[in-house]
Design an enzyme around this catalytic site. Sequence first.
Site, mmCIF file in Angstrom:
data_model
loop_
_atom_site.group_PDB
_atom_site.id
_atom_site.type_symbol
_atom_site.label_atom_id
_atom_site.label_comp_id
_atom_site.label_asym_id
_atom_site.label_seq_id
_atom_site.Cartn_x
_atom_site.Cartn_y
_atom_site.Cartn_z
ATOM 1 N N GLY A 58 54.463 29.688 59.003
ATOM 2 C CA GLY A 58 54.690 30.890 59.800
ATOM 3 C C GLY A 58 55.194 32.032 58.940
ATOM 4 C CB CYS A 85 54.551 26.510 54.685
ATOM 5 S SG CYS A 85 54.819 28.075 53.804
ATOM 6 C CE1 TYR A 86 60.467 30.398 59.420
ATOM 7 C CE2 TYR A 86 60.017 28.644 60.998
ATOM 8 C CZ TYR A 86 60.766 29.745 60.600
ATOM 9 O OH TYR A 86 61.811 30.173 61.390
ATOM 10 C CD GLU A 177 47.787 23.981 56.778
ATOM 11 O OE1 GLU A 177 48.414 24.967 57.214
ATOM 12 O OE2 GLU A 177 48.296 23.141 56.009
ATOM 13 C CG ASP A 233 31.175 27.852 73.905
ATOM 14 O OD1 ASP A 233 30.808 26.984 73.088
ATOM 15 O OD2 ASP A 233 31.670 28.940 73.570
ATOM 16 C CE LYS A 375 30.150 27.959 69.790
ATOM 17 N NZ LYS A 375 30.199 28.763 71.019
#
Length: 519
Positions: A58, A85-86, A177, A233, A375
């Site tokens: 973040g 991280c954060y 990630e 979709d 998706k």
Amino acid sequence: MTEHHHDKILIVDFGSQVTQLIARRVREEGVYSEIVPFQSAEKAFREMKPKAVILSGGPASVTEVDTPRAPQAVFDAGVPVLGICYGEQTMAAQLGGTVEAGHHREFGRAEVEVRSESPLFDGVWRKGERYPVWMSHGDRVTKLPEGFEVIAVSENAPFAAVANEARKFYGVQFHPEVVHTPHGAGLLRNFVRKIAGCTGDWSMKAFREEAVARIRAQVGAGRVICGLSGGVDSAVAAVLIHEAIGDQLTCVFVDHGLLRLGEAKKVVALFRDSYNIPLVHVDAEETFLTALDGVSDPEAKRKTIGRLFIEVFEDEAKKIGGADFLAQGTLYPDVIESVSFTGGPSVTIKSHHNVGGLPERMKMKLVEPLRELFKDEVRALGRELGLPEAFVGRHPFPGPGLAIRIPGEITKEKCDILRLADEIYLEEIRRAGLYDDIWQAFAVLLPVRTVGVMGDGRTYDHVCALRAVTSVDGMTADFYPFDMNFLGRAATRIINEVRGINRVVYDVTSKPPGTIEWE
């Protein structure tokens, strides 16, 4: 919170632009993951009962007052926790460690050296070796909480990876990630499968079965109308809902005059001929183009189109004797981009979606069976449901259609020009065998005219921009590197065959989450 009978990972979002990639990596391991904003994380944690928790990165600083924190319940529950991280910094601070600002900022590529063996590194990283990672931090941990040890370091991060093995708490200063950390997926796999003990039993087949059961439970004996846009979709949502409730579903396809060339015929043929789903085809071109006349602001366009869609659905519901539910193909990226988790700009990215609910005057409730999926997962579900590959694999086409590919005012003439240019562009992509390599490609009619020479005469016509991007889930995108021969062929055909265009340009912009479209 969605009810699942599978292992679950809760991801607490502190506002990182790549939080959704954490969810993707976890789901790639066959484990269901869900992102929640830190503000509602405690409630979600108690309802979801996850097997482990991941704390995202973040933009805030743990050293400042009133910045985001993880719920204390997460650390007290005895489940494994991974801070990224954060997430590492707030975990360290909340458990008694120290975080300081301004220590050797690290942004971009870095190397970490593995100092200790750890289940987090098992089979991926070896002690004593160095590995590339992606860093993005200005603060850093300077004192570890009790029970933690350093398991990896970098030049500017002495606590690049830390662990409390007894409590199964881990923290990494880098981002596993992202693809820029080559072995990052393996580290997340170790956390999810080995440390958290998740079995990896979440699949599209399982999702299909559970979604059908949920739809039946939600709808009961009610009637549903489903808005078809012509995209993947809404088509997948319609087929899934029809499997669940049969003729209680009526699909409404609104031809708003902003569709691709021949779109209406393709959609009607698929649903009437192949699936025998009750379908109402509404010709609303005049209604939409009249309402958009003189409207140039992109946000106003989106909201106008969204409002008109709702009005059409209301009218059609009355004609069939009323409906209790409105179904639409909302995806997880739509949800993420329609709610500002940390007060950022994402609140307006998907303003044409009714993700937050329908207008109060409407009696219908929303049915959104795909709102948990990315998706590519929707495409996998479409294949599971047996939709034709030509339909499942087609490039995304947003609800606002050509309206957001014509910056400035919308006219029928502009739509017709763009429709033909877009068709030629896609035809050339197919001829070159590139369609499946590209996630989305489309033409844009720019709000400028230029002087050109065609034959022996001068022209004063529109400029057409071509865009093609590669992506996996629609959250981030990079431009497709066409060779100049392809661009030359496509541009020449468009200029020769489309009256009203005398110049073609190619957009080579890479886009962060939420901004793949032009406007």
